[in-house]
Design an enzyme around this catalytic site. Structure first.
Site, PDB file in Angstrom:
ATOM      1  N   ASP A  10       0.700  -1.066  -0.036  1.00  0.00           N
ATOM      2  CA  ASP A  10      -0.159  -0.031   0.022  1.00  0.00           C
ATOM      3  C   ASP A  10       0.755   1.145  -0.134  1.00  0.00           C
ATOM      4  OD1 ASP A  10       0.981  -0.452   2.577  1.00  0.00           O
ATOM      5  OD2 ASP A  10      -0.956   0.273   3.590  1.00  0.00           O
ATOM      6  N   ASP A  15       6.902   1.025   1.898  1.00  0.00           N
ATOM      7  CA  ASP A  15       6.468   0.158   0.887  1.00  0.00           C
ATOM      8  C   ASP A  15       7.456   0.294  -0.410  1.00  0.00           C
ATOM      9  OD1 ASP A  15       3.517  -0.940   1.958  1.00  0.00           O
ATOM     10  OD2 ASP A  15       3.965   1.118   2.288  1.00  0.00           O
ATOM     11  N   ASN A  39      -2.574   2.553   3.331  1.00  0.00           N
ATOM     12  CA  ASN A  39      -1.935   4.011   3.922  1.00  0.00           C
ATOM     13  C   ASN A  39      -2.814   5.150   3.355  1.00  0.00           C
ATOM     14  OD1 ASN A  39       0.216   3.150   5.585  1.00  0.00           O
ATOM     15  ND2 ASN A  39       1.522   2.824   3.718  1.00  0.00           N
ATOM     16  N   THR A 124       2.808  -6.065   2.587  1.00  0.00           N
ATOM     17  CA  THR A 124       3.400  -4.860   3.709  1.00  0.00           C
ATOM     18  C   THR A 124       2.068  -3.900   3.845  1.00  0.00           C
ATOM     19  OG1 THR A 124       4.279  -3.863   1.857  1.00  0.00           O
ATOM     20  CG2 THR A 124       5.718  -5.366   2.714  1.00  0.00           C
ATOM     21  N   PHE A 165      -0.777  -0.722  12.818  1.00  0.00           N
ATOM     22  CA  PHE A 165      -1.774  -0.283  11.788  1.00  0.00           C
ATOM     23  C   PHE A 165      -2.344  -1.284  10.716  1.00  0.00           C
ATOM     24  CE2 PHE A 165      -2.267   1.121   7.558  1.00  0.00           C
ATOM     25  CZ  PHE A 165      -3.329   2.190   7.882  1.00  0.00           C
ATOM     26  N   ASN A 166      -1.205  -1.935  10.050  1.00  0.00           N
ATOM     27  CA  ASN A 166      -1.807  -3.113   9.265  1.00  0.00           C
ATOM     28  C   ASN A 166      -2.567  -4.155   9.609  1.00  0.00           C
ATOM     29  OD1 ASN A 166      -0.074  -1.856   7.171  1.00  0.00           O
ATOM     30  ND2 ASN A 166       1.536  -3.274   7.500  1.00  0.00           N
ATOM     31  N   HIS A 240       9.809   0.237   7.909  1.00  0.00           N
ATOM     32  CA  HIS A 240       9.224  -1.138   8.545  1.00  0.00           C
ATOM     33  C   HIS A 240       9.321  -2.121   7.220  1.00  0.00           C
ATOM     34  CE1 HIS A 240       7.195   1.136  11.489  1.00  0.00           C
ATOM     35  NE2 HIS A 240       6.782   1.916  10.730  1.00  0.00           N
ATOM     36  N   ASP A 241       8.415  -1.747   6.022  1.00  0.00           N
ATOM     37  CA  ASP A 241       8.205  -2.866   5.095  1.00  0.00           C
ATOM     38  C   ASP A 241       9.422  -3.309   4.308  1.00  0.00           C
ATOM     39  OD1 ASP A 241       5.852  -2.205   5.636  1.00  0.00           O
ATOM     40  OD2 ASP A 241       5.075  -1.016   3.816  1.00  0.00           O
TER      41      ASP A 241
END
Ligand code: BDR
Ligand code: CA
Length: 319
Positions: A10, A15, A39, A124, A165-166, A240-241
């Site tokens: 996203d 990402d 996102n 992700t 969040f995800n 993160h991703d």
């Protein structure tokens, strides 16, 4: 052996970095990019995915997927990723046509066409597309090599005190993914908060001196500013991703520990929490490899190399 992956994302600043590493590191073969609302709305994140493909010279099928979560109202994250979902850099026009198939069909087609046990799914964003693909073609569960997802946490959340969040964005989909009998690696906040893009990392990327490296610097600067303002990250944003793809390039990049993970769906205060039982207290078999400790220099070395290598491949990119 190269890891063959479908990146379901996203974009999203982190990402975008995951896409770039997947395309630029020879240890991974990027088979397709699929998008999911997360996102930002689906049209925005899909446009962003195509823009990243344009700037990085990525030429794989890109398909749009779920417009929102399975059950709950949609959640987006403009406070972190801006109104476009990828604020900061100038976004180039798409050079690829969007694949006419739905993302769920691309995931199914890729997995079913490949030898069993050879394709890894790397979600992700929210897990909506993956859950829908499992429901549409249950046979993917035994054919997929592994699911390496960015999401969750065994300590604190970032959307709520306990939910990342995800997972918070589509807990029912996440629950389906963790409950299925395929190997899952959870790359949660405990790991990804170690993956900050510090000033020295940004300087190394800037020194590559290509349009792609300038794009990445703009991505990291915007992401750094929102993470500083919103979450107090003063040494750079946690990317993160990127960590999911990095682990597939080189499993030495982080350590893991097995646990039973379940997603809270009915908590008064804890919806979307990834309840992580390392000690077998529930008496359930472990279903997840949980990411624990990052080798940060290794992460950024491979990322800088990938940006340099893609820069050299794209037309006139290295100045
Ligand atoms: C996750 O949420 C999104 O904002 C990021 O892209 C990442 O996938 C971090 O909680
Ligand atoms: Ca994401």
């Amino acid at each position: 052996m190269t890891e063959r992956i479908v990146l379901d994302c996203d974009p999203g600043h982190d990402d975008a970095l995951a896409m770039i590493l997947a395309a630029g590191d020879p240890r991974v073969e990027l088979l397709a990019v699929t998008t999911c609302a997360g996102n930002q709305t689906l049209p925005k994140v899909t446009r962003n995915a195509l823009a990243v493909c344009a700037v990085a010279g990525i030429e794989v099928p890109v398909a749009a997927g779920a417009v929102g979560p399975l059950v709950r109202p949609q959640m987006v994250a403009p406070e972190i990723h801006g109104e476009s979902g990828l604020d900061g850099p100038v976004l180039p026009e798409a050079t690829l046509e969007l694949d006419p198939r739905h993302a769920v069909d691309v995931i199914i087609d890729v997995v079913m066409a490949a030898e069993p046990g050879t394709v890894t799914l790397v979600p992700t964003g929210p897990l909506t597309n993956i859950a829908l693909a499992m429901r549409k073609e249950p046979a993917i569960v035994e054919r997929v090599k592994r699911v390496v997802l960015m999401g969750g946490s065994y300590t604190r959340g970032n959307k709520t005190p306990t939910a990342e969040f995800n997972i918070a964005a589509d807990p029912e989909a996440a629950s389906a993914v963790f409950s299925a009998p395929w190997p899952v690696t959870m790359v949660g906040l405990d790991l990804t908060h170690q993956a900050t893009a510090d000033a020295d990392v940004v300087a190394r990327i800037e020194a590559i001196g290509s349009p792609l490296s300038s794009f990445v610097v703009d991505v990291l600067e915007f992401f750094g500013s929102t993470y500083r303002e919103q979450q107090g990250f003063t040494d750079g944003p946690p990317v993160h991703d990127l960590c999911c793809v990095a682990w597939l390039c080189d499993p030495e990049v982080f350590t893991t520990q097995e646990a039973f993970v379940a997603v809270e769906l009915t908590g008064t205060w804890t919806n979307g929490m990834t309840v992580t039982d390392f000690a077998g207290l529930f008496g359930r078999p472990n279903n997840t490899d949980v990411a624990i400790t990052l080798d940060k220099p290794r992460l950024w070395d491979m990322t800088v190399d990938a940006i340099a290598s893609l820069s050299a491949r794209t037309e006139g990119a290295v100045r």
